[in-house]
Design a protein around this motif. Structure first.
Motif, PDB file in Angstrom:
ATOM      1  N   ASN A 140       0.830  -1.207   0.000  1.00  0.00           N
ATOM      2  CA  ASN A 140       0.000   0.000   0.000  1.00  0.00           C
ATOM      3  C   ASN A 140       0.865   1.258   0.000  1.00  0.00           C
ATOM      4  OD1 ASN A 140      -2.727   1.365   0.531  1.00  0.00           O
ATOM      5  ND2 ASN A 140      -1.508   2.106   2.231  1.00  0.00           N
ATOM      6  N   ALA A 141       1.993   1.190   0.723  1.00  0.00           N
ATOM      7  CA  ALA A 141       2.888   2.344   0.777  1.00  0.00           C
ATOM      8  C   ALA A 141       3.679   2.523  -0.517  1.00  0.00           C
ATOM      9  CB  ALA A 141       3.850   2.186   1.953  1.00  0.00           C
ATOM     10  N   LEU A 142       3.889   1.430  -1.245  1.00  0.00           N
ATOM     11  CA  LEU A 142       4.690   1.479  -2.466  1.00  0.00           C
ATOM     12  C   LEU A 142       3.884   1.854  -3.708  1.00  0.00           C
ATOM     13  CD1 LEU A 142       6.929  -1.672  -1.941  1.00  0.00           C
ATOM     14  CD2 LEU A 142       7.784   0.632  -2.399  1.00  0.00           C
ATOM     15  N   LEU A 143       2.616   1.413  -3.755  1.00  0.00           N
ATOM     16  CA  LEU A 143       1.816   1.569  -4.968  1.00  0.00           C
ATOM     17  C   LEU A 143       0.911   2.792  -4.900  1.00  0.00           C
ATOM     18  CD1 LEU A 143       0.701  -2.141  -5.479  1.00  0.00           C
ATOM     19  CD2 LEU A 143       2.563  -0.946  -6.642  1.00  0.00           C
ATOM     20  N   SER A 144       0.567   3.304  -6.072  1.00  0.00           N
ATOM     21  CA  SER A 144      -0.406   4.388  -6.129  1.00  0.00           C
ATOM     22  C   SER A 144      -1.810   3.828  -5.917  1.00  0.00           C
ATOM     23  CB  SER A 144      -0.346   5.076  -7.503  1.00  0.00           C
ATOM     24  OG  SER A 144      -0.854   4.204  -8.512  1.00  0.00           O
ATOM     25  N   VAL A 145      -2.745   4.704  -5.637  1.00  0.00           N
ATOM     26  CA  VAL A 145      -4.134   4.286  -5.446  1.00  0.00           C
ATOM     27  C   VAL A 145      -4.647   3.570  -6.686  1.00  0.00           C
ATOM     28  CG1 VAL A 145      -6.497   5.102  -5.110  1.00  0.00           C
ATOM     29  CG2 VAL A 145      -4.628   6.106  -3.782  1.00  0.00           C
ATOM     30  N   TRP A 146      -4.284   4.061  -7.861  1.00  0.00           N
ATOM     31  CA  TRP A 146      -4.798   3.487  -9.106  1.00  0.00           C
ATOM     32  C   TRP A 146      -4.233   2.095  -9.330  1.00  0.00           C
ATOM     33  CZ3 TRP A 146      -8.641   6.396  -9.665  1.00  0.00           C
ATOM     34  CH2 TRP A 146      -8.550   7.758  -9.423  1.00  0.00           C
TER      35      TRP A 146
END
Length: 388
Positions: free
Chosen positions: A371-377
């Motif tokens: 979650n911290a590494l990836l964008s919301v999309w």
């Protein structure tokens, strides 16, 4: 938030309850046995009693244990099959590999950012986006060279061990007993033996007293392929209740830190062997609850005893620890470290950052780290793949 507004609102409303300690008295638990049993469940998952465990953790565990039709699952082929399945989840993607027997010497820092790792044998692996550590907290801190990041040095000073006493409290370590057993010698007992049983020697005093809780597994009752024909394997362990201090007189400085050192001379030390026999007695007694003849001549063809030094040495865990012992609602205000670190591009997961031990900690903290590494999309696209 836009896709799951109702669920998000419910989580926010329940947040004060689920992050609070699991208060048995407030919940109306007055029966001594039930209170002790809940302590046992909490201890087996997290290494702490129920009153020091997050309500969210206890709710998950109790719900999972007692849902209709619930069973204790065991991976066919043994626990190594879980590791293989996880590896396949990585290697099925183009350009992704899993390296085994590749201990990391240090994290490379360039321009105040984690840029990759250097392996113990000197090979350098560059990181495109991030370096994620699943080591215990101490070794996650130790992998970054001092002076590479001022902000990280400050966190290391705050969280790291000082004079071999951890700034962040640690759970105790393990004793293990592995046996290869001749099936014909125990045949008369097999019909009444479950594949796993837990022995609590007494219900008085702390749940983590040395040797108090012992778990015994006999996986060959479910999967005979785990042993040669005519044999069974048994694994008994004292979970998170063996003090490292009892053993540290035999340890090198590297091994106490969780580094695989070259010196193993203590393994043949008569005093060490005597201590192994003494401290494993509780494990033998737990097995004898179901197999009273286990120590008779000719029953066991192989006996291996693991100690906290074994944990420190082969699992590379500081002082063989079983995870962080951060009690929910503790007076000191201690909290689990975040998945992010002060060093840009360096993340952590596992029991160094999440309540719980083993697979639950790795799975939940791994999701937090992603979650911290990836964008919301990116996350929404992945959610579609798993029908969320």
């Amino acid at each position: 938030a836009a896709k799951y507004p109702r669920a998000l609102c419910q989580v926010l409303l329940d947040a004060p309850k689920i992050i609070a300690p699991f208060d048995l008295k407030a919940l109306g638990v007055t029966d001594p046995f039930l209170a002790n049993y809940l302590d046992l469940l909490a201890f087996l998952l997290q290494g702490l009693p129920a009153s020091e465990t997050l309500t969210a953790v206890m709710a998950y565990m109790v719900e999972d244990f007692y849902r209709p039709g619930a069973v204790m699952e065991f991976p066919k082929g043994g626990s190594g099959e879980i590791a293989k399945a996880l590896a396949r989840g990585v290697t099925k993607n183009p350009g992704c590999t899993v390296r085994v027997r590749s201990p990391v010497k240090r994290v490379l820092v360039e321009g105040n950012r984690a840029a990759g790792v250097e392996l113990a044998k000197g090979r350098v692996i560059r990181a495109r986006n991030a370096v994620v550590s699943n080591c215990d907290l101490y070794n996650t801190l130790k992998l970054v060279p001092p002076g590479a990041s001022e902000a990280f040095d400050e966190e290391r000073e705050k969280l790291g061990p000082k004079d071999e006493s951890a700034a962040v409290p640690l759970c105790k370590s393990f004793m293990h007993l592995h046996l290869a057993v001749r099936a014909d010698k125990i045949a008369s007992y097999l019909e009444s033996i479950p594949p796993q049983w837990t022995v609590v020697s007494d219900w008085d005093g702390p749940i983590d007293a040395p040797g108090k809780v012992v778990v015994v597994s006999m996986p060959t009752l479910m999967d005979p392929t785990l042993a040669p024909e005519g044999y069974h394997v048994i694994h008994a362990y004292a979970a998170g209740n063996e003090p490292y201090e009892v053993w540290e007189t035999f340890a090198t400085s590297d091994e106490s830190s969780g580094v695989l050192g070259e010196s193993v001379s203590y393994r043949q030390d008569p005093a060490y062997l005597e201590l192994k026999a003494e401290r494993s007695e509780c494990l033998w007694k737990a097995i004898e609850r179901r197999l009273p003849n286990i120590r008779d001549d000719g029953v066991c063809s192989l006996v291996q005893i693991g100690t906290p030094l074994t944990h420190a040495r082969f699992l590379r865990r500081h002082r063989g620890n079983y995870g962080l012992a951060i009690a929910a609602g503790n007076k000191e205000g201690l909290a689990f470290p975040a998945v992010t670190t002060p060093l840009e591009g360096y993340f952590r997961c596992g029991d160094s950052t999440t309540a719980g031990i083993g697979v639950p900690a790795v799975a939940s903290s791994g999701a937090q780290c992603a979650n911290a590494l990836l964008s919301v999309w990116d996350q929404l696209k992945l959610n579609e793949k798993i029908d969320m």
